[in-house]
Design an enzyme around this catalytic site. Structure first.
Site, PDB file in Angstrom:
ATOM      1  N   GLY A   1     -67.175 -10.355 -18.124  1.00  0.00           N
ATOM      2  CA  GLY A   1     -66.656 -11.711 -18.037  1.00  0.00           C
ATOM      3  C   GLY A   1     -65.149 -11.648 -18.185  1.00  0.00           C
ATOM      4  N   GLU A   2     -64.595 -12.499 -19.022  1.00  0.00           N
ATOM      5  CA  GLU A   2     -63.154 -12.492 -19.285  1.00  0.00           C
ATOM      6  C   GLU A   2     -62.973 -12.274 -20.775  1.00  0.00           C
ATOM      7  OE1 GLU A   2     -59.287 -12.549 -19.452  1.00  0.00           O
ATOM      8  OE2 GLU A   2     -60.302 -14.085 -20.639  1.00  0.00           O
ATOM      9  N   SER A   3     -62.360 -11.158 -21.140  1.00  0.00           N
ATOM     10  CA  SER A   3     -62.351 -10.739 -22.545  1.00  0.00           C
ATOM     11  C   SER A   3     -61.642 -11.729 -23.450  1.00  0.00           C
ATOM     12  CB  SER A   3     -61.707  -9.355 -22.679  1.00  0.00           C
ATOM     13  OG  SER A   3     -60.377  -9.343 -22.179  1.00  0.00           O
TER      14      SER A   3
ATOM     15  N   CYS B   1     -67.682  -3.841 -19.086  1.00  0.00           N
ATOM     16  CA  CYS B   1     -66.451  -4.415 -18.543  1.00  0.00           C
ATOM     17  C   CYS B   1     -65.659  -5.140 -19.644  1.00  0.00           C
ATOM     18  CB  CYS B   1     -66.755  -5.315 -17.356  1.00  0.00           C
ATOM     19  SG  CYS B   1     -65.311  -5.672 -16.331  1.00  0.00           S
TER      20      CYS B   1
ATOM     21  N   ARG C   1     -56.613  -3.021 -19.872  1.00  0.00           N
ATOM     22  CA  ARG C   1     -57.268  -4.208 -19.328  1.00  0.00           C
ATOM     23  C   ARG C   1     -56.901  -4.397 -17.852  1.00  0.00           C
ATOM     24  NH1 ARG C   1     -55.860  -9.782 -19.495  1.00  0.00           N
ATOM     25  NH2 ARG C   1     -57.644 -11.178 -19.809  1.00  0.00           N
TER      26      ARG C   1
ATOM     27  N   ILE D   1     -65.462  -4.810 -11.293  1.00  0.00           N
ATOM     28  CA  ILE D   1     -64.892  -6.120 -10.988  1.00  0.00           C
ATOM     29  C   ILE D   1     -63.805  -6.421 -12.025  1.00  0.00           C
ATOM     30  CG2 ILE D   1     -65.349  -8.588 -10.696  1.00  0.00           C
ATOM     31  CD1 ILE D   1     -68.303  -7.862 -10.196  1.00  0.00           C
ATOM     32  N   ARG D   2     -62.551  -6.399 -11.584  1.00  0.00           N
ATOM     33  CA  ARG D   2     -61.411  -6.586 -12.511  1.00  0.00           C
ATOM     34  C   ARG D   2     -61.600  -5.689 -13.736  1.00  0.00           C
ATOM     35  NH1 ARG D   2     -60.425 -12.478 -14.276  1.00  0.00           N
ATOM     36  NH2 ARG D   2     -58.539 -11.491 -15.077  1.00  0.00           N
TER      37      ARG D   2
ATOM     38  N   HIS E   1     -70.538  -2.718 -14.202  1.00  0.00           N
ATOM     39  CA  HIS E   1     -71.571  -3.739 -14.422  1.00  0.00           C
ATOM     40  C   HIS E   1     -72.944  -3.232 -13.983  1.00  0.00           C
ATOM     41  CE1 HIS E   1     -68.849  -7.303 -15.060  1.00  0.00           C
ATOM     42  NE2 HIS E   1     -68.007  -6.528 -14.397  1.00  0.00           N
TER      43      HIS E   1
ATOM     44  N   GLU F   1     -75.736  -4.319 -14.817  1.00  0.00           N
ATOM     45  CA  GLU F   1     -76.656  -5.447 -14.716  1.00  0.00           C
ATOM     46  C   GLU F   1     -76.688  -6.045 -13.310  1.00  0.00           C
ATOM     47  OE1 GLU F   1     -72.686  -7.284 -15.685  1.00  0.00           O
ATOM     48  OE2 GLU F   1     -73.783  -5.460 -16.221  1.00  0.00           O
TER      49      GLU F   1
END
Length: 214
Positions: A50-52, A82, A111, A140-141, A181, A183
């Site tokens: 997600g976004e840390s 991630c 990051r 992804i990022r 990821h 998942e």
């Protein structure tokens, strides 16, 4: 069967549903975690992609940040993918100084090291301890690991392409982190590896973790 194991997925932001589904396919009892009381009821935790910074902010807002740190320090098994890898790092490069990670793994993580959303890619990753062909990893990022300390074990590196050699999977004791990821792929081997790690931790270790005893 691992239905006696209860593994939580931090359900504040990110790929929560996908991790819950993967864990269930590994015969673990998987539950979302949004409150300290829900954290108390699990044997282990997954911190999703997600976004840390957002996950860290929400963990503080929901009163989960310090309880998670305490459980990590007490020995609770945790897997971070991630953004979860970023949040398990001892040091984060290019992160916000006012939003420190949970910590736990002696590693330096950069990051968004692989670039922005448009730079997302897929690459093979061989992972020590996981049999079979290299894992088809989705980035992804994504972060990468710049350096690990003596207690941390490098499990996987990108095996080809411009990112070849970059560290993207690390384990330190009861903690596991990947930059990619699993998942999103349908390949359950990383989740199976984590479920086995949790199983081997044993109930005694879980009770110590819940009590915050190191």
């Amino acid at each position: 069967m691992n239905r006696d194991l209860t593994i939580g997925v931090l359900a504040l932001q990110g790929d929560v549903r996908e991790h819950l589904s993967a864990l269930a396919e590994c015969d673990a009892l998987a539950r979302p975690v949004r409150r300290p009381s829900e954290l108390d009821s699990v044997d282990a935790l997954v911190i999703p992609g997600g976004e840390s910074t957002t996950i860290s902010n929400l963990a503080i807002e929901f009163g989960l940040f310090e309880p998670i740190k305490k459980r990590i320090n007490g020995g609770m098994p945790v897997y971070g993918s991630c953004a979860g890898m970023i949040l398990l790092a001892g040091t984060v490069l290019d992160g916000r100084e006012d939003r420190p990670p949970f910590g736990g793994i002696d590693m330096i993580v950069r990051r968004n090291a692989f670039g922005r959303q448009v730079d997302s890619f897929e690459a093979p990753v061989g992972i020590d301890g996981i049999d079979g062909a290299p894992f088809h990893a989705v980035f992804i990022r994504a972060p990468w690991v710049e350096e690990v300390g003596p207690e941390a074990q490098v499990l996987g590196r990108v095996t080809s392409g411009a990112a070849a050699g970059r560290i993207v999977a690390v384990r330190q004791g009861h903690l596991l982190a990947t930059a990619f990821h699993p998942e999103l792929t349908g390949d359950l081997r990383v989740h199976e590896y984590f479920v086995e790690l949790v199983r081997q931790s044993g109930s005694h270790g879980v009770e110590m973790a819940r009590a915050g005893v190191s």
